[in-house]
Scaffold this motif. Structure first.
Motif: not given
Length: 485
Positions: A202-207
């Motif tokens: 569910g992790g999203a949005g890398n730098p």
């Protein structure tokens, strides 16, 4: 006066003996190779984002980037495998619009006897004590407390009834798949206790890795660790590394990434990329997170390539990387398929040690879209980089302020003048020395094809074309036995 002096003037009448020093013939070269590690920091760290900082100790990294941060973990993993290569770290902030990955540990049944659970979070071993008669809620609370007490872990935990929720400290995709399990080394579980695990997701949005690439500026970093494998960041990475390798910058850098997934997912990922400056290690189901594997791989490769860019990396130990379980390790034929998808592979010894099998780049096709193996192995761009550096060093060291004349010019001895024939001789001498180092071969053909000439349109410019024959590596040995009975 035929001799060209640098500092002693021609209009000198004061008596005395004046001697100046000139290092053009000294020929002593020294290169300190450098690695840049890009990774996410926590706001508990003291180091500002987007500013490279040299790191020499894991405790320093913890203070700079925050305890339990991705970047602190990367630095520790790198230094565990290599303390010889100069290492710089570039901190990145979490993507404010991102979400953090989360997983769970469910206590299905309670223990009927006391004992210790060998719990592994991202490959890090924790010991959780349980007592006979503990309820499932009590065991869950004990697990959460032990995870939270391990401050270097990249996750935190909370317990509700029989479920432990494990949440990444950082936002982004990198922690998707972070491994949760028990008894990696077949440690015994307390009787009656059963646990079930759901790896983080569910992790999203890398730098944006461009922040780190911009921070590198025109500083020459020979290698880079990149934890991100999303398409947008890889496109930025590939574009910048291609530009750095080009003739106008000549500060080439190879980046190391890692990818976790099934065999099919890994092959699909690799087949979509095509850079000679990015090397991706497939991790399969290794408990070690990909952001740590990329750091370990870079540490091991950098140490060896700094010594000899042409020597293969096969069999080198990936110190700190845990192997997939025996039944989940890919076969020789499966690994061979990945080597045609731009994916590097590793083998596992009987003792569980992970070793590089073949370190390749992700380059697979030429500009026409046809299969091309010219940049297959990482040794190729690495050796080309070193050859170019030695040639540039030779010119800048021996002829920093020289005049250029055509062959046959009758200039006085000691004049700071160079001709095409002189440069040709220097290139041949340099090639012979690189042959002795084991970087190149076939001196005779190199001599035959070497062209050095003044530019037809610019009298101040010297051009050359050479054809170095890069030494190859012993990768495959094949024999055929025709036996007789």
């Amino acid at each position: 006066m035929a001799i060209s002096f640098d500092n002693i003037p021609a209009t000198l009448r004061n008596p005395g003996t004046y001697i100046e020093f000139n290092n053009e013939l000294a020929g002593a070269s020294s290169t300190m190779f450098k690695v840049a590690i890009a990774g996410q920091r926590l706001n508990t760290g003291t180091q500002a984002a987007g500013i490279p900082v040299r790191v020499t100790d894991p405790t320093q990294a913890t203070a700079l980037f925050g305890q339990g941060s991705m970047l602190a973990g990367q630095c520790a993993a790198f230094l565990n495998a290599n303390t010889d290569t100069e290492m710089w770290a570039i901190a990145l902030d979490d993507n404010a619009s991102g979400t953090a990955a989360a997983g769970s540990i469910t206590v299905a049944t309670a223990p009927i006897s006391a004992g210790t659970v060998a719990l592994y979070v991202g490959g890090t071993r924790l010991s959780v004590g349980v007592s006979a008669g503990d309820s499932v809620a009590t065991v869950a609370s004990s697990i959460a407390a032990q995870i939270n007490a391990a401050l270097d872990l990249p996750v935190t935990a909370s317990a509700a009834d029989a479920v432990v929720t494990v949440t990444a400290r950082h936002k982004g995709e990198v922690f998707n798949g972070l491994d949760l399990r028990a008894s990696f080394y077949d440690e015994a579980m307390p009787s009656g206790l059963t646990l079930s695990f759901a790896n983080l997701s569910g992790g999203a949005g890398n730098p944006d890795v461009s922040v780190a690439l911009d921070a590198m500026g025109d500083e020459w970093f020979n290698w880079m660790v990149c934890p991100f494998t999303d398409t947008a960041n890889l496109v930025s990475l590939e574009t910048e590394l291609g530009d750095r390798f080009g003739p106008m910058r000549q500060i080439g850098c190879r980046a190391f990434i890692a990818f976790a997934g099934t065999h099919g997912e890994t092959g699909t990922f690799g087949s979509k990329r095509n850079s000679p400056h990015v090397s991706c290690m497939a991790t399969g189901t290794s408990p070690t997170p990909t952001y740590l594997v990329s750091a370990i791989n870079a540490a091991v490769a950098a140490k060896a390539l700094a010594i000899d860019p042409a020597r293969p990396l096969q069999t080198l130990v990936l110190k700190g990387m845990l192997a997939p379980s025996r039944h989940q390790r890919w076969s020789q034929s499966e690994r061979n398929l990945l080597l045609f998808d731009g994916i590097s592979t590793f083998t596992v010894g009987s003792d569980g040690t992970c070793r590089i099998e073949r370190q390749i780049t992700m380059y697979q096709n030429n500009a026409s879209g046809l299969s091309d193996a010219s940049y297959l192995d990482i040794c190729t761009p690495e050796t080309l980089e070193r050859i170019r550096y030695e040639q540039r060093l030779m010119i800048s060291q021996h002829y920093p302020r020289h005049k250029l004349a055509s062959d046959g010019t009758q200039y006085g001895a000691g004049q700071a003048i160079v001709t095409p024939q002189i440069i040709r001789g220097q290139l041949l001498s340099l090639y012979r020395s690189m042959e002795q180092k084991g970087w190149v071969e076939d001196f005779d053909t190199y001599t035959e094809k070497l062209i050095v000439e003044r530019d037809a349109d610019d009298a101040n410019r010297l051009n050359w074309r050479d054809t170095p024959n890069l030494v190859n590596q012993l990768r495959v040995s094949a024999g055929k036995q025709q036996f007789i009975i």
